[in-house]
Scaffold this active site. Structure first.
Site, mmCIF file in Angstrom:
data_model
loop_
_atom_site.group_PDB
_atom_site.id
_atom_site.type_symbol
_atom_site.label_atom_id
_atom_site.label_comp_id
_atom_site.label_asym_id
_atom_site.label_seq_id
_atom_site.Cartn_x
_atom_site.Cartn_y
_atom_site.Cartn_z
ATOM 1 N N ASN A 88 -12.571 21.902 -24.335
ATOM 2 C CA ASN A 88 -11.890 22.054 -23.036
ATOM 3 C C ASN A 88 -10.404 21.697 -23.071
ATOM 4 O O ASN A 88 -9.614 22.344 -22.386
ATOM 5 C CB ASN A 88 -12.643 21.300 -21.939
ATOM 6 C CG ASN A 88 -12.658 19.823 -22.158
ATOM 7 O OD1 ASN A 88 -12.881 19.355 -23.267
ATOM 8 N ND2 ASN A 88 -12.402 19.057 -21.128
ATOM 9 N N CYS B 140 -13.133 17.068 -18.053
ATOM 10 C CA CYS B 140 -14.240 16.153 -17.793
ATOM 11 C C CYS B 140 -13.992 15.306 -16.552
ATOM 12 O O CYS B 140 -14.912 14.752 -15.978
ATOM 13 C CB CYS B 140 -14.440 15.250 -18.992
ATOM 14 S SG CYS B 140 -12.958 14.307 -19.385
ATOM 15 N N GLU C 14 -10.997 4.080 -25.272
ATOM 16 C CA GLU C 14 -9.893 4.390 -26.172
ATOM 17 C C GLU C 14 -8.612 4.352 -25.350
ATOM 18 O O GLU C 14 -8.648 4.361 -24.127
ATOM 19 C CB GLU C 14 -10.123 5.741 -26.854
ATOM 20 C CG GLU C 14 -11.359 5.702 -27.766
ATOM 21 C CD GLU C 14 -11.513 6.916 -28.680
ATOM 22 O OE1 GLU C 14 -10.511 7.538 -29.042
ATOM 23 O OE2 GLU C 14 -12.670 7.238 -29.011
ATOM 24 N N GLU D 111 -16.741 9.707 -25.481
ATOM 25 C CA GLU D 111 -16.219 10.146 -24.186
ATOM 26 C C GLU D 111 -17.065 11.341 -23.774
ATOM 27 O O GLU D 111 -17.006 12.396 -24.404
ATOM 28 C CB GLU D 111 -14.741 10.511 -24.306
ATOM 29 C CG GLU D 111 -13.892 9.292 -24.672
ATOM 30 C CD GLU D 111 -12.393 9.564 -24.740
ATOM 31 O OE1 GLU D 111 -11.986 10.729 -24.629
ATOM 32 O OE2 GLU D 111 -11.648 8.600 -24.907
HETATM 33 P P1 NAD Z 1 -20.601 19.732 -26.741
HETATM 34 O O1 NAD Z 1 -21.247 18.400 -26.701
HETATM 35 O O2 NAD Z 1 -21.447 20.938 -26.628
HETATM 36 O O3 NAD Z 1 -19.772 19.926 -28.091
HETATM 37 C C1 NAD Z 1 -18.753 19.024 -28.463
HETATM 38 C C2 NAD Z 1 -18.603 19.033 -29.969
HETATM 39 O O4 NAD Z 1 -19.782 18.504 -30.566
HETATM 40 C C3 NAD Z 1 -18.409 20.419 -30.578
HETATM 41 O O5 NAD Z 1 -17.484 20.307 -31.630
HETATM 42 C C4 NAD Z 1 -19.802 20.759 -31.095
HETATM 43 O O6 NAD Z 1 -19.795 21.671 -32.159
HETATM 44 C C5 NAD Z 1 -20.269 19.391 -31.557
HETATM 45 N N1 NAD Z 1 -21.719 19.196 -31.613
HETATM 46 C C6 NAD Z 1 -22.658 19.734 -30.802
HETATM 47 N N2 NAD Z 1 -23.886 19.271 -31.143
HETATM 48 C C7 NAD Z 1 -23.714 18.418 -32.185
HETATM 49 C C8 NAD Z 1 -24.590 17.623 -32.980
HETATM 50 N N3 NAD Z 1 -25.906 17.599 -32.754
HETATM 51 N N4 NAD Z 1 -24.063 16.873 -33.970
HETATM 52 C C9 NAD Z 1 -22.724 16.865 -34.195
HETATM 53 N N5 NAD Z 1 -21.850 17.614 -33.485
HETATM 54 C C10 NAD Z 1 -22.329 18.365 -32.481
HETATM 55 O O7 NAD Z 1 -19.479 19.702 -25.607
HETATM 56 P P2 NAD Z 1 -18.523 20.885 -25.155
HETATM 57 O O8 NAD Z 1 -19.344 21.894 -24.411
HETATM 58 O O9 NAD Z 1 -17.704 21.298 -26.301
HETATM 59 O O10 NAD Z 1 -17.552 20.118 -24.131
HETATM 60 C C11 NAD Z 1 -17.805 19.999 -22.771
HETATM 61 C C12 NAD Z 1 -18.406 18.635 -22.467
HETATM 62 O O11 NAD Z 1 -17.549 17.613 -22.939
HETATM 63 C C13 NAD Z 1 -18.549 18.378 -20.983
HETATM 64 O O12 NAD Z 1 -19.774 17.721 -20.758
HETATM 65 C C14 NAD Z 1 -17.395 17.431 -20.668
HETATM 66 O O13 NAD Z 1 -17.576 16.623 -19.547
HETATM 67 C C15 NAD Z 1 -17.331 16.632 -21.929
HETATM 68 N N6 NAD Z 1 -16.005 16.028 -22.094
HETATM 69 C C16 NAD Z 1 -15.856 14.684 -21.885
HETATM 70 C C17 NAD Z 1 -14.591 14.093 -21.997
HETATM 71 C C18 NAD Z 1 -14.357 12.634 -21.739
HETATM 72 O O14 NAD Z 1 -13.261 12.169 -22.029
HETATM 73 N N7 NAD Z 1 -15.305 11.890 -21.218
HETATM 74 C C19 NAD Z 1 -13.505 14.870 -22.342
HETATM 75 C C20 NAD Z 1 -13.708 16.234 -22.549
HETATM 76 C C21 NAD Z 1 -14.968 16.807 -22.432
HETATM 77 O O1 6OD Z 2 -6.141 11.946 -21.154
HETATM 78 C C1 6OD Z 2 -6.904 11.556 -22.045
HETATM 79 O O2 6OD Z 2 -6.577 10.737 -22.904
HETATM 80 C C2 6OD Z 2 -8.269 12.095 -22.111
HETATM 81 N N1 6OD Z 2 -9.067 11.581 -23.064
HETATM 82 C C3 6OD Z 2 -8.646 13.051 -21.242
HETATM 83 C C4 6OD Z 2 -9.912 13.637 -21.185
HETATM 84 C C5 6OD Z 2 -10.107 14.733 -20.444
HETATM 85 C C6 6OD Z 2 -11.376 15.403 -20.394
HETATM 86 O O3 6OD Z 2 -11.528 16.603 -20.314
#
Ligand code: NAD
Ligand code: 6OD
Length: 493
Positions: A162, A295, A474, A261
């Site tokens: 994202n 997120c 972090e 995260e």
């Molecule tokens: P995802 O969990 O599907 O994938 C994230 C990464 O993990 C990708 O590189 C994927 O290839 C890898 N992956 C998937 N399964 C795996 C496994 N079993 N072992 C190792 N690696 C694996 O997430 P996404 O769809 O790419 O991203 C969207 C999600 O991320 C949303 O839920 C969003 O809220 C969350 N997000 C959270 C934050 C935060 O800071 N809290 C920030 C950005 C996104």
């Molecule tokens: O701003 C940041 O440092 C951070 N980790 C943002 C995360 C955004 C999620 O999509």
């Protein structure tokens, strides 16, 4: 306007970067534009042998010149990486936009800008990072305790699609600042900016093996091979909560440290005393930035009853005036989603909301362009009202341009409703009462609560989520603590 849909030439094909060299395997997957569905590059998928090679290269580099670099020397190299991103700013924008369909303006002012800032911030922080000292008197005399920071070793970094460059560099920069070597696995949806980063690392003189990049998927692919590798000392992951659970189980083998995260179902709370225009614009931003694929986006909006009707009408008007289109078209306010697969998920929530009894205030479908964008992954920005808090659309993370707005009557009630979630990442509160701002924000069970703003970031502050939204923090010294092994030295003087 389609010139931003092409990648910099060096990314066709898109390769892995291991031990200072760009390498391919004999397995490939396609990187498709979410704007028109066309293939923009072939990407080499790392197999388990290449993952092993990358992790071993990282291990070996710890004992090479990198291990002898002082913190100040590491900081200087991170500054060179930041300079390198700045020199190729337009290439990074092109990569980020081509992979994701996001607006060029966002890539410029948020994604690539933050990529640079992440390296500069952790370079500066590392130069001034201190430790703790404690002196005490024992029967044998004076005892001096002080701490030193050592790298963990090899850090496995797994990032989502994202905010690809922002979220990857948020982890790579502090990990390298602390003296670790890294093996990174960006999302299969967004391999491009990470590959440009490898080029910049190469040009900046980062010793071979210090930064390694692998492309591929999660389960039974590069992601899982990396997290399972016994020579990976710690894992930092951003992505879905369910993926975090899977990785945590794997990391238990060898009791490796993790930093997570994860997902969110964030709330925005608008009190009747808020600056009305600022609150409407703030929620427009917090719900629809990056097509809702941040997120931190607010999918649950709570508005105090006296201004509820006016707020819904005002937000509807703003949302309906968002122009959807090409990332570089003047006046465009929203791009595509990341992929057709993700669009399917978002559309399934659009359907579910209607089944659950929502009033669709606006949106709820797919725009029609009459050109190649009809093959892209676009949806309409959507507002719902009328659902109970227990509806699945109010409980589960959609991760699209959508929010549900509900009225509330008291401070007590809204705090309870915001906290009634398995997630606890972020919230934003809109009020002109200083007392209320403090009282409400501190009672919300989230990692970050914004007041009268959203997604404004000081990189020295802790960032992370409560409950299903993450593990650990972090940012600033919290990153330095996660990416370091802190040892205490205890000296009898
Ligand atoms: P995802 O969990 O599907 O994938 C994230 C990464 O993990 C990708 O590189 C994927 O290839 C890898 N992956 C998937 N399964 C795996 C496994 N079993 N072992 C190792 N690696 C694996 O997430 P996404 O769809 O790419 O991203 C969207 C999600 O991320 C949303 O839920 C969003 O809220 C969350 N997000 C959270 C934050 C935060 O800071 N809290 C920030 C950005 C996104
Ligand atoms: O701003 C940041 O440092 C951070 N980790 C943002 C995360 C955004 C999620 O999509």
């Amino acid at each position: 306007m389609q010139q931003t849909l092409t990648l910099p030439a060096s990314l066709s094909p898109t390769l892995n970067y291991v031990n200072g060299e760009f390498v391919a395997t004999d397995k490939w997957f396609s990187n498709r534009s979410p704007v028109n569905g066309e293939v923009i590059a072939d990407v080499s998928e790392a197999d388990s042998a290449l993952v092993d090679q990358a992790v071993r290269a990282a291990r070996a580099a710890l004992d090479g010149p990198w291990g002898a670099f002082s913190p100040a020397e590491r900081a200087a190299i991170l500054q060179r990486v930041a300079d390198g991103i700045e020199r190729r700013f337009d290439d990074f924008i092109a990569a980020e936009v081509a992979d994701t369909g996001r607006l060029v303006e966002q890539a410029r002012s948020l994604d690539v800008y933050r990529g640079v800032a992440n390296f500069r911030t952790f370079a500066d922080l590392m130069k001034v990072a201190g430790g703790e000292t404690f002196e005490m008197r024992t029967q044998e005399g004076e005892l001096l305790n002080y701490t030193v920071r050592k790298p963990h070793g090899v850090i496995g970094i797994i990032s989502p699609w994202n905010l690809p460059l922002l979220l990857l560099t948020w982890k790579v920069a502090p990990a390298l600042a602390c003296g670790n070597c890294v093996v990174v696995k960006p999302s299969e949806e967004t391999p491009s900016s990470a590959t440009l980063l490898a080029e910049v690392m190469h040009e900046a003189g980062v010793p071979k093996g210090v930064f390694n990049l692998l492309h591929g998927f999660g389960p039974d692919s590069a992601g899982e091979f990396l997290t399972r590798h016994p020579l990976v000392d710690a894992i930092t992951f951003t992505g879905e909560s369910r993926t975090g659970e899977a990785i945590m189980k794997v990391a238990a083998e060898g009791v490796r440290e993790v930093s997570f995260e994860l997902g969110g179902k964030n709330a925005a709370v608008v009190f009747a005393d808020a600056d009305f225009e600022a609150a409407v614009n703030g929620v427009l931003k917090s719900s629809f930035t990056n097509s809702g694929q941040v997120c931190l986006c607010s999918e649950r909006v709570f508005v105090e009853r006296p201004i509820f009707g006016r707020f819904v009408a005002a937000l509807k008007q703003k949302v309906e005036s968002l122009v959807i289109g090409y990332p570089d078209e003047p006046g465009v306010g929203m791009g595509s989603l990341i992929s057709h697969g993700h669009r399917q998920k978002v559309l399934s929530y659009f359907e579910l909301a209607v089944q659950e009894g929502a009033t669709v205030v606006t949106g709820g479908g797919v725009p029609s362009f009459g050109d190649a964008r009809d093959n892209g992954a676009y949806v309409l920005p959507t507002i719902w009202t009328g659902l109970p808090d227990s509806a699945r659309c109010n409980v589960e993370e959609v991760f699209g341009p959508v929010c549900h707005i509900s009225p509330f009557d008291t401070e007590e009630e809204v705090v309870r409703r915001v906290n009634d979630s398995k997630y606890g990442l972020a919230a934003s509160v809109w009020t002109t009462s200083l007392k209320r701002a403090h009282n409400v924000s501190r009672r919300l069970h989230v990692g970050i609560a914004w007041v009268n703003t959203w997604f404004t970031r000081d990189l020295r502050t802790p960032f992370g989520g409560a409950k299903l939204s993450g593990l650990g923090r972090e940012g600033g010294r919290h990153s330095l603590d996660f990416y370091s092994e802190i040892s205490n030295i205890s000296i009898q003087l």
